[in-house]
Design a protein around this motif. Structure first.
Motif, mmCIF file in Angstrom:
data_model
loop_
_atom_site.group_PDB
_atom_site.id
_atom_site.type_symbol
_atom_site.label_atom_id
_atom_site.label_comp_id
_atom_site.label_asym_id
_atom_site.label_seq_id
_atom_site.Cartn_x
_atom_site.Cartn_y
_atom_site.Cartn_z
ATOM 1 N N PHE A 113 0.837 -1.196 0.000
ATOM 2 C CA PHE A 113 0.000 0.000 0.000
ATOM 3 C C PHE A 113 0.873 1.247 0.000
ATOM 4 O O PHE A 113 1.934 1.272 0.637
ATOM 5 N N VAL A 114 0.409 2.286 -0.693
ATOM 6 C CA VAL A 114 1.079 3.582 -0.609
ATOM 7 C C VAL A 114 0.042 4.677 -0.422
ATOM 8 O O VAL A 114 -1.086 4.588 -0.926
ATOM 9 N N ASP A 115 0.422 5.679 0.335
ATOM 10 C CA ASP A 115 -0.338 6.921 0.454
ATOM 11 C C ASP A 115 0.020 7.770 -0.763
ATOM 12 O O ASP A 115 1.197 8.053 -1.016
ATOM 13 N N LEU A 116 -0.970 8.179 -1.529
ATOM 14 C CA LEU A 116 -0.720 8.915 -2.775
ATOM 15 C C LEU A 116 -0.392 10.378 -2.480
ATOM 16 O O LEU A 116 -1.155 11.287 -2.782
ATOM 17 N N ASP A 117 0.775 10.587 -1.906
ATOM 18 C CA ASP A 117 1.188 11.933 -1.497
ATOM 19 C C ASP A 117 2.259 12.527 -2.413
ATOM 20 O O ASP A 117 2.884 13.526 -2.073
ATOM 21 N N ASN A 118 2.468 11.924 -3.580
ATOM 22 C CA ASN A 118 3.414 12.464 -4.555
ATOM 23 C C ASN A 118 2.640 13.184 -5.655
ATOM 24 O O ASN A 118 2.077 12.545 -6.554
ATOM 25 N N PRO A 119 2.598 14.514 -5.646
ATOM 26 C CA PRO A 119 1.776 15.259 -6.615
ATOM 27 C C PRO A 119 2.289 15.200 -8.045
ATOM 28 O O PRO A 119 1.598 15.660 -8.963
ATOM 29 N N ASP A 120 3.473 14.625 -8.261
ATOM 30 C CA ASP A 120 3.994 14.515 -9.616
ATOM 31 C C ASP A 120 3.074 13.675 -10.505
ATOM 32 O O ASP A 120 3.130 13.790 -11.737
ATOM 33 N N TYR A 121 2.241 12.842 -9.898
ATOM 34 C CA TYR A 121 1.380 11.944 -10.661
ATOM 35 C C TYR A 121 -0.092 12.345 -10.606
ATOM 36 O O TYR A 121 -0.963 11.581 -11.008
ATOM 37 N N TRP A 122 -0.385 13.535 -10.111
ATOM 38 C CA TRP A 122 -1.742 14.090 -10.133
ATOM 39 C C TRP A 122 -1.855 15.042 -11.330
ATOM 40 O O TRP A 122 -0.865 15.368 -11.985
ATOM 41 N N LEU A 123 -3.058 15.532 -11.576
ATOM 42 C CA LEU A 123 -3.182 16.676 -12.474
ATOM 43 C C LEU A 123 -2.579 17.901 -11.797
ATOM 44 O O LEU A 123 -2.449 17.952 -10.568
ATOM 45 N N LYS A 124 -2.218 18.884 -12.575
ATOM 46 C CA LYS A 124 -1.551 20.054 -12.010
ATOM 47 C C LYS A 124 -2.473 20.858 -11.105
ATOM 48 O O LYS A 124 -2.034 21.472 -10.134
ATOM 49 N N SER A 125 -3.774 20.864 -11.412
ATOM 50 C CA SER A 125 -4.743 21.590 -10.599
ATOM 51 C C SER A 125 -5.695 20.589 -9.953
ATOM 52 O O SER A 125 -6.319 19.779 -10.651
ATOM 53 N N ILE A 126 -5.794 20.636 -8.620
ATOM 54 C CA ILE A 126 -6.633 19.695 -7.876
ATOM 55 C C ILE A 126 -7.820 20.449 -7.279
ATOM 56 O O ILE A 126 -7.648 21.417 -6.531
ATOM 57 N N THR A 127 -9.020 20.010 -7.616
ATOM 58 C CA THR A 127 -10.214 20.605 -7.017
ATOM 59 C C THR A 127 -10.557 19.879 -5.719
ATOM 60 O O THR A 127 -10.047 18.803 -5.433
ATOM 61 N N GLY A 128 -11.443 20.479 -4.951
ATOM 62 C CA GLY A 128 -11.857 19.868 -3.693
ATOM 63 C C GLY A 128 -13.012 18.909 -3.826
ATOM 64 O O GLY A 128 -13.411 18.275 -2.842
ATOM 65 N N THR A 129 -13.559 18.758 -5.052
ATOM 66 C CA THR A 129 -14.763 17.955 -5.216
ATOM 67 C C THR A 129 -14.663 16.841 -6.255
ATOM 68 O O THR A 129 -15.588 16.039 -6.364
ATOM 69 N N PHE A 130 -13.550 16.766 -7.005
ATOM 70 C CA PHE A 130 -13.493 15.759 -8.075
ATOM 71 C C PHE A 130 -12.108 15.111 -8.136
ATOM 72 O O PHE A 130 -11.380 15.253 -9.105
ATOM 73 N N HIS A 131 -11.766 14.390 -7.085
ATOM 74 C CA HIS A 131 -10.492 13.675 -7.077
ATOM 75 C C HIS A 131 -10.508 12.483 -8.029
ATOM 76 O O HIS A 131 -9.457 11.979 -8.396
ATOM 77 N N GLY A 132 -11.703 12.029 -8.438
ATOM 78 C CA GLY A 132 -11.762 10.978 -9.450
ATOM 79 C C GLY A 132 -11.054 11.394 -10.721
ATOM 80 O O GLY A 132 -10.308 10.609 -11.321
ATOM 81 N N ARG A 133 -11.263 12.623 -11.152
ATOM 82 C CA ARG A 133 -10.600 13.157 -12.342
ATOM 83 C C ARG A 133 -9.183 13.616 -12.054
ATOM 84 O O ARG A 133 -8.248 13.347 -12.829
ATOM 85 N N ASP A 134 -9.006 14.327 -10.940
ATOM 86 C CA ASP A 134 -7.773 15.078 -10.688
ATOM 87 C C ASP A 134 -6.661 14.245 -10.072
ATOM 88 O O ASP A 134 -5.479 14.569 -10.226
ATOM 89 N N LEU A 135 -7.016 13.154 -9.381
ATOM 90 C CA LEU A 135 -6.012 12.374 -8.657
ATOM 91 C C LEU A 135 -6.085 10.890 -9.008
ATOM 92 O O LEU A 135 -5.100 10.305 -9.454
ATOM 93 N N PHE A 136 -7.261 10.262 -8.823
ATOM 94 C CA PHE A 136 -7.327 8.821 -9.000
ATOM 95 C C PHE A 136 -7.148 8.398 -10.454
ATOM 96 O O PHE A 136 -6.448 7.418 -10.741
#
Length: 259
Positions: A113-136
């Protein structure tokens, strides 16, 4: 060419699934995407856990599952990725993996398991309501493209688990629980059907069923029957009818097995 699945409670009318697929293909254009379901009841993490645990084992080695039933989006809840046996999953850390992990542990499969705390693999802009698009979605795409799990964040060993009921052995047989009601109104339980004698009595609501049938067509239309479902669990159904409408039960209710 890898496979990535999607499981959400987003529905299909608002474009949420389409934009997630756009993000995924923008990162990993050759990945094949499979839709497990987008009709999980809103915020019903337990229902998502049941569906994920029953579906994921049938996917091939290396599959990445992106599962997003996320009532805690935008809060301090962790986002995680996991290796479960030979597959991977990206999800909010809210218990969505509980049943799949239990099954993997029983089979002594490797888990990471890993905590997804490396923003290099997220979208550049993260919203507070749609992590399905922006992170997962982007993290899942990077996994499918071959990025090692450990590069996505900090290794952890304490994913959240739901406190879900398990079948209880009784002097008379078993005390099972309803875990899922499917599209047809069939009632699925958490008891493996292999533990149920062929001539057992199954008690649910105010009804009693004697014995198991091999399939729905072995009894007349309208008959209340008990059988093994496609995942190997005890199921109660009405032949060509709707068992939950007839019995008025719900997820979490008890099913008694006497044998």
């Amino acid at each position: 060419m890898g496979i990535l699945s999607l499981l959400t409670d987003f529905g299909t009318q608002d474009g949420f699934i389409g934009v997630m697929k756009g993000v995924i293909w923008g990162i990993c254009p050759d990945v094949k995407i499979s839709d497990i379901s987008h009709a999980v009841e809103p915020q019903n993490v337990a229902q998502g856990a049941v569906i994920l645990s029953r579906v994921a084992p049938f996917f091939p080695d290396g599959t990445v599952h992106v599962a997003v039933i996320d009532p805690g989006v935008g809060t301090t809840r962790r986002a995680i990725a996991a290796q479960i046996g030979t597959q991977f999953c990206v999800a909010p850390d809210n218990g969505l993996l509980t049943l799949w992990l239990q099954d993997a542990e029983e089979r002594q499969l490797p888990l990471k398991f890993v905590d997804l705390d490396n923003p290099d693999y997220w979208l550049k802009s993260i919203t507070g309501t749609f992590h399905g698009r922006d992170l997962f979605a982007p993290v899942g795409a990077h996994l499918a493209a071959g990025v090692p799990l450990e590069e996505l964040g900090t290794v952890i060993n304490d994913p959240i688990r739901l406190n879900m009921p398990i079948p209880e052995k009784t002097d008379a047989g078993w005390r099972a629980h309803i875990t899922l009601i499917d599209h047809f109104g069939n009632i699925r339980t958490n008891l493996r059907v292999e533990k149920v004698d062929a001539n057992a009595k199954i008690r649910i609501a105010d009804e009693e069923i004697t014995g198991l049938v091999k399939s729905y067509g072995h009894k007349d239309v309208g008959t209340l029957v008990a059988l093994g479902d496609s995942g190997g669990y005890l199921e109660v159904a009405v032949v060509n009818g709707n068992a939950v409408e007839r019995l008025g039960v719900q997820v979490g209710d008890v099913v008694e097995v006497v044998q």
